[in-house]
Structure formats: structure tokens, C-alpha cells
Design a protein around this motif. Structure first.
Motif, PDB file in Angstrom:
ATOM      1  N   LEU A 175      -8.140  14.192   0.713  1.00 46.75           N
ATOM      2  CA  LEU A 175      -7.499  13.744   1.953  1.00 46.75           C
ATOM      3  C   LEU A 175      -6.754  12.439   1.707  1.00 46.75           C
ATOM      4  O   LEU A 175      -7.196  11.609   0.922  1.00 46.75           O
ATOM      5  N   LYS A 176      -5.650  12.284   2.402  1.00 47.27           N
ATOM      6  CA  LYS A 176      -4.860  11.059   2.285  1.00 47.27           C
ATOM      7  C   LYS A 176      -4.821  10.366   3.638  1.00 47.27           C
ATOM      8  O   LYS A 176      -4.602  11.012   4.658  1.00 47.27           O
ATOM      9  N   ILE A 177      -5.061   9.053   3.610  1.00 48.26           N
ATOM     10  CA  ILE A 177      -4.936   8.262   4.834  1.00 48.26           C
ATOM     11  C   ILE A 177      -3.881   7.180   4.603  1.00 48.26           C
ATOM     12  O   ILE A 177      -3.637   6.777   3.465  1.00 48.26           O
ATOM     13  N   PRO A 178      -3.257   6.708   5.668  1.00 49.49           N
ATOM     14  CA  PRO A 178      -2.304   5.609   5.499  1.00 49.49           C
ATOM     15  C   PRO A 178      -3.036   4.337   5.076  1.00 49.49           C
ATOM     16  O   PRO A 178      -4.191   4.133   5.433  1.00 49.49           O
ATOM     17  N   ARG A 179      -2.357   3.524   4.301  1.00 52.50           N
ATOM     18  CA  ARG A 179      -2.959   2.259   3.875  1.00 52.50           C
ATOM     19  C   ARG A 179      -3.115   1.330   5.061  1.00 52.50           C
ATOM     20  O   ARG A 179      -2.281   1.288   5.951  1.00 52.50           O
ATOM     21  N   SER A 180      -4.195   0.566   5.030  1.00 57.26           N
ATOM     22  CA  SER A 180      -4.377  -0.459   6.061  1.00 57.26           C
ATOM     23  C   SER A 180      -3.370  -1.582   5.864  1.00 57.26           C
ATOM     24  O   SER A 180      -2.809  -2.096   6.818  1.00 57.26           O
TER      25      SER A 180
END
Length: 180
Positions: free
Chosen positions: A130-135
Motif C-alpha cells: 500500500l502507498k500513502i502520501p508523505r506527511s
């Protein structure tokens, strides 16, 4: 005949009434005031989300520890970038994949290196990436990172809701903040 004169009626003195207009303090009248209100709103929202999540897990999702050796543990592995990925993959290398399955790897959407290393070390069928946007990107201002952190937290909450891992492995990079 006596004439009695009446004293003239005295009119009460009219007092001069002065009114002053008091302007209430408007926090939106200045840019700094507006930023303070927005910042406080964001901080209080984040605190409420964290507290709500904490109470939910304490009172509704309180699971019992897995004592049965035949049961598998759904594991979510959070990869940072650079050295954080290398450290976490060293830990993953020593996992018994028969016990810790299925595995869900999470990394930043801009981190291509982590995705390549996952395929090198773990190419089983029970792996999900899974890929999440960077904080916060490297060099990004702290003020603008508030909105990107909120977006990352919301994306992470969706992943946690649907994946429901039994174990989360992370080693402290910025990618772990939204997951926690």
C-alpha cells in the motif's frame, strides 16, 4: 381677594446620553489571528481523532493475544525511506513468514526504492503493498506540512480500517506518524 400664584413647573433636566460603540475583537481581522484560529482548529481536530481512535481500540476492538501457535498474525510493516527501509527489512528478513501472514507493506507514494526492496525480499502471494502520501517531503515547510499530514492520516485511517492488522511493525520514520 388674595391671589395665589403658582410656581412655574420645573421641567426635569435632560441628561445628555452618549453612546460608544465597542467593536468586539474579531480574530479574522488580521492574518495572524486567522492563522491562529485555523491552527487551533486543526490541532483540536487531530487530538479528537487520536482520542476517538484510542477509545475505539480500548473499548471495542480489544482483542485477546494470540496464544495458539497454529494461528497466523496479519502484520502491517511500515517502511520509511532510505535507512529506515533498510532497518525494517532487516527485521522482516528474520520473520517466520508462516506465522506472520498475510503481510501488508506500507510506504510513501514517492518512495520507489522501498517498493523495489519489497519485491527483492518478499515476493510471496500473501503480500500486499500500500502507498500513502508523505506527511512531509524533505525540505517542505512546517506550516504547509500540516495539511499534508492530515491527508496522510486520513488515508492511513482508511487502510487501517479495512486491513485491521494484528501487528504493526514500524521504526519511527515520518511514514509511521499517520499510521499511529
Amino acid at each position: 381677594m388674595t391671589v395665589i400664584q403658582r410656581a412655574p413647573l420645573l421641567e426635569p433636566e435632560k441628561k445628555k446620553i452618549t453612546t460608544t460603540t465597542v467593536n468586539p475583537v474579531n480574530p479574522f481581522s488580521t492574518t495572524a489571528g486567522c492563522m491562529i484560529v485555523i491552527g487551533l482548529t486543526i490541532v483540536s481536530s487531530i487530538v479528537l481523532i487520536i482520542l476517538g481512535r484510542l477509545f475505539y481500540f480500548i473499548y471495542y476492538e480489544r482483542g485477546q493475544p494470540v496464544n495458539d501457535k497454529s494461528k497466523t498474525i496479519k502484520t502491517m510493516i511500515i517502511l520509511g525511506s532510505g535507512g529506515h527501509t533498510t532497518e525494517m527489512l532487516r527485521v522482516v528478513k528474520y520473520l517466520n513468514f508462516n506465522n506472520y501472514t498475510p503481510r501488508v507493506y506500507v510506504h510513501a507514494d514517492t518512495d520507489q526504492m522501498s517498493e523495489n526492496k519489497i519485491s527483492d525480499i518478499d515476493n510471496n502471494d500473501d503480500v500486499k503493498v500500500l502507498k500513502i502520501p508523505r506527511s512531509r517531503e524533505v525540505g517542505q515547510s512546517y506550516l504547509s506540512s500540516i495539511s499534508t499530514t492530515i491527508i496522510a492520516c486520513l488515508n492511513s485511517a482508511v487502510f487501517l480500517w479495512f486491513e485491521k492488522p494484528n501487528l504493526i511493525l514500524c521504526n519511527g520514520p515520518g511514514t509511521c506518524v499517520p499510521i499511529y
